[in-house]
Design a protein around this motif. Structure first.
Motif, mmCIF file in Angstrom:
data_model
loop_
_atom_site.group_PDB
_atom_site.id
_atom_site.type_symbol
_atom_site.label_atom_id
_atom_site.label_comp_id
_atom_site.label_asym_id
_atom_site.label_seq_id
_atom_site.Cartn_x
_atom_site.Cartn_y
_atom_site.Cartn_z
ATOM 1 N N HIS A 8 0.968 -1.389 -0.139
ATOM 2 C CA HIS A 8 0.088 0.283 0.090
ATOM 3 C C HIS A 8 0.819 1.291 0.105
ATOM 4 C CE1 HIS A 8 -3.285 2.410 0.805
ATOM 5 N NE2 HIS A 8 -2.675 3.027 1.656
ATOM 6 N N GLN A 9 1.856 1.124 0.777
ATOM 7 C CA GLN A 9 2.703 2.379 0.934
ATOM 8 C C GLN A 9 3.380 2.823 -0.569
ATOM 9 O OE1 GLN A 9 5.464 0.889 4.070
ATOM 10 N NE2 GLN A 9 4.279 2.109 5.781
ATOM 11 N N LEU A 48 -6.768 2.916 -8.476
ATOM 12 C CA LEU A 48 -7.398 3.829 -7.434
ATOM 13 C C LEU A 48 -8.252 2.908 -6.421
ATOM 14 C CD1 LEU A 48 -8.052 7.274 -8.416
ATOM 15 C CD2 LEU A 48 -6.924 6.948 -6.342
ATOM 16 N N GLN A 51 -6.013 0.146 -4.575
ATOM 17 C CA GLN A 51 -5.315 1.046 -3.535
ATOM 18 C C GLN A 51 -6.019 1.532 -2.516
ATOM 19 O OE1 GLN A 51 -2.345 1.330 -2.828
ATOM 20 N NE2 GLN A 51 -1.922 3.129 -1.930
ATOM 21 N N GLY A 55 -5.917 -0.084 1.347
ATOM 22 C CA GLY A 55 -5.758 0.857 2.433
ATOM 23 C C GLY A 55 -6.597 0.376 3.517
ATOM 24 N N LEU A 56 -7.963 0.098 2.940
ATOM 25 C CA LEU A 56 -9.427 -0.317 3.980
ATOM 26 C C LEU A 56 -8.770 -1.387 4.630
ATOM 27 C CD1 LEU A 56 -12.473 0.451 1.968
ATOM 28 C CD2 LEU A 56 -11.801 1.460 3.894
ATOM 29 N N TYR A 64 -6.152 0.981 12.720
ATOM 30 C CA TYR A 64 -5.782 2.287 12.678
ATOM 31 C C TYR A 64 -6.718 3.519 12.961
ATOM 32 C CZ TYR A 64 -1.243 1.508 10.442
ATOM 33 O OH TYR A 64 0.092 1.017 10.319
ATOM 34 N N HIS A 76 -6.665 10.873 5.915
ATOM 35 C CA HIS A 76 -6.227 10.240 4.880
ATOM 36 C C HIS A 76 -7.161 9.341 3.946
ATOM 37 C CE1 HIS A 76 -3.106 7.804 2.523
ATOM 38 N NE2 HIS A 76 -3.842 6.926 3.057
ATOM 39 N N ALA A 80 -8.666 10.033 0.057
ATOM 40 C CA ALA A 80 -8.279 8.638 -0.947
ATOM 41 C C ALA A 80 -10.000 8.340 -1.310
ATOM 42 C CB ALA A 80 -7.868 7.525 -0.199
ATOM 43 N N SER A 125 -0.699 11.133 4.897
ATOM 44 C CA SER A 125 -0.128 9.703 5.460
ATOM 45 C C SER A 125 1.312 9.849 5.825
ATOM 46 C CB SER A 125 -0.604 8.622 4.284
ATOM 47 O OG SER A 125 0.327 8.757 3.211
ATOM 48 N N THR A 126 1.919 10.604 5.054
ATOM 49 C CA THR A 126 3.340 10.579 5.191
ATOM 50 C C THR A 126 3.613 11.417 6.586
ATOM 51 O OG1 THR A 126 4.143 10.649 2.980
ATOM 52 C CG2 THR A 126 5.553 11.295 4.174
ATOM 53 N N ARG A 130 5.232 9.451 9.882
ATOM 54 C CA ARG A 130 6.270 10.020 10.197
ATOM 55 C C ARG A 130 6.405 10.509 11.925
ATOM 56 N NH1 ARG A 130 6.775 7.918 6.503
ATOM 57 N NH2 ARG A 130 8.087 7.777 4.907
#
Ligand code: HEM
Length: 133
Positions: A8-9, A48, A51, A55-56, A64, A76, A80, A125-126, A130
């Protein structure tokens, strides 16, 4: 779940690139008055879709919704999902056009909106992963 998370990332950046290329193609094809075929735009929207599904899966299986950052908990996924809707609406509108030029433009507009939302989704997300925000 690690494998799905890694896919996913990584795929996030690939999807952003594919949507960018598809949007550029749409406006290029409109300029050249090319016959309308939805193929490249559908490829971008299906990527998309995949992806978002990935993500789900990551989100649901790794809990999460309890993540410390609101960006990853809500922002996020919401960005999306909106990107996915924008791409699909653009293609649907394109298919409803009589003129090929208008059809390419409609698909291109949807993809550009999707692209902005995908970039915003990647940024959020980034920042969250982080621990910045
Ligand atoms: C347009 C669709 C999407 C794109 C382009 C995308 C992109 C990304 C990227 C690039 C990352 C990695 C961030 C980093 O490590 O710096 C990420 C992480 C993540 N995404 Fe998405 N994402 C999308 C949709 C979704 C959806 C719909 C969900 C959940 C409902 C989701 C849940 C997550 C989660 C939970 C992480 C954190 C994984 C980790 O801990 O590293 N994503 N996403």
């Amino acid at each position: 779940m690690d494998v799905l998370t890694t896919i996913h990332q990584f795929a996030g950046y690939v999807v952003a690139l594919v949507v960018l290329v598809a949007a550029a193609m749409a406006f290029g094809r409109a300029r050249d008055a090319r016959e309308f075929t939805a193929g490249p735009y559908v490829v971008a929207s299906v990527l998309l879709d995949i992806q978002v599904l990935l993500g789900l899966a990551v989100y649901g299986m790794d809990g999460y919704w309890e993540h410390e950052s609101v960006l990853l908990r809500y922002v996020h996924p919401a960005l999306a999902l909106l990107a996915l809707v924008a791409a699909h609406v653009g293609i649907k509108r394109a298919r409803g056009q009589q003129m090929a030029v208008d059809a390419h433009h409609a698909a291109g507009r949807g993809l550009v909106i999707a692209l902005v939302l995908v970039f915003a989704a990647v940024m959020t997300s980034t920042l969250a992963v982080r621990g910045i925000l």
